[in-house]
Design a protein around this motif. Sequence first.
Motif, PDB file in Angstrom:
ATOM      1  N   UNK A   5      -0.036   3.215  -4.307  1.00  0.00           N
ATOM      2  CA  UNK A   5       0.845   4.151  -3.614  1.00  0.00           C
ATOM      3  C   UNK A   5       0.021   5.302  -3.038  1.00  0.00           C
ATOM      4  N   UNK A   6      -0.959   5.771  -3.796  1.00  0.00           N
ATOM      5  CA  UNK A   6      -1.828   6.855  -3.326  1.00  0.00           C
ATOM      6  C   UNK A   6      -2.626   6.403  -2.093  1.00  0.00           C
ATOM      7  N   UNK A   7      -3.095   5.161  -2.110  1.00  0.00           N
ATOM      8  CA  UNK A   7      -3.832   4.609  -0.975  1.00  0.00           C
ATOM      9  C   UNK A   7      -2.938   4.503   0.266  1.00  0.00           C
ATOM     10  N   UNK A   8      -1.697   4.095   0.066  1.00  0.00           N
ATOM     11  CA  UNK A   8      -0.755   3.994   1.188  1.00  0.00           C
ATOM     12  C   UNK A   8      -0.453   5.370   1.776  1.00  0.00           C
ATOM     13  N   UNK A   9      -0.340   6.375   0.910  1.00  0.00           N
ATOM     14  CA  UNK A   9      -0.099   7.732   1.392  1.00  0.00           C
ATOM     15  C   UNK A   9      -1.285   8.239   2.205  1.00  0.00           C
ATOM     16  N   UNK A  10      -2.491   7.952   1.757  1.00  0.00           N
ATOM     17  CA  UNK A  10      -3.694   8.369   2.488  1.00  0.00           C
ATOM     18  C   UNK A  10      -3.734   7.703   3.867  1.00  0.00           C
ATOM     19  N   UNK A  11      -3.406   6.406   3.905  1.00  0.00           N
ATOM     20  CA  UNK A  11      -3.380   5.696   5.191  1.00  0.00           C
ATOM     21  C   UNK A  11      -2.315   6.281   6.118  1.00  0.00           C
ATOM     22  N   UNK A  12      -1.155   6.601   5.556  1.00  0.00           N
ATOM     23  CA  UNK A  12      -0.076   7.172   6.365  1.00  0.00           C
ATOM     24  C   UNK A  12      -0.477   8.545   6.911  1.00  0.00           C
TER      25      UNK A  12
END
Length: 146
Positions: A5-12
């Motif tokens: 989830x943290x990785x997805x937030x960084x990508x977003x």
Amino acid sequence: MISEAHSSEKKARRWDRWVTAVMVAVLFVPFPVARFESWPEGSVVSERIVMPWSSFRICFTAFPGGDAVVEKYGFNWKGELLPDNPPHLLVFSGGSFGPPLFKWQETPELPLTEMYFKGDLLRVETSWRPFLLWQARLLWGIYARH
């Protein structure tokens, strides 16, 4: 799970920054702008962003005879007026039986009544201006008129 989830937030967030930067850059890209104004008075008739497929028409009733005349003008990819060497002052008041009409592409016709009775000419100038400055100039013109 949490790291995913943290990785997805960084990508977003990275995607949001990239899209914002591209949108801001587009605001500073220069576009050709055609300005139509009466001459010598200088009142603005219209101001439009120009593309290679942009065109406008001047329609009037010729004197004598009463024949309808439609003069069509376009622009090239450099934002220059076509045909290649027309005058930048469009003369219509001397040979027109009544006020001419200005028509930008598929917009409604705009009668040039005031210009006709004053004997003014229609002056066409093209220049390159960043999109943001074009919008600012339009807003300033609206503010100044009211």
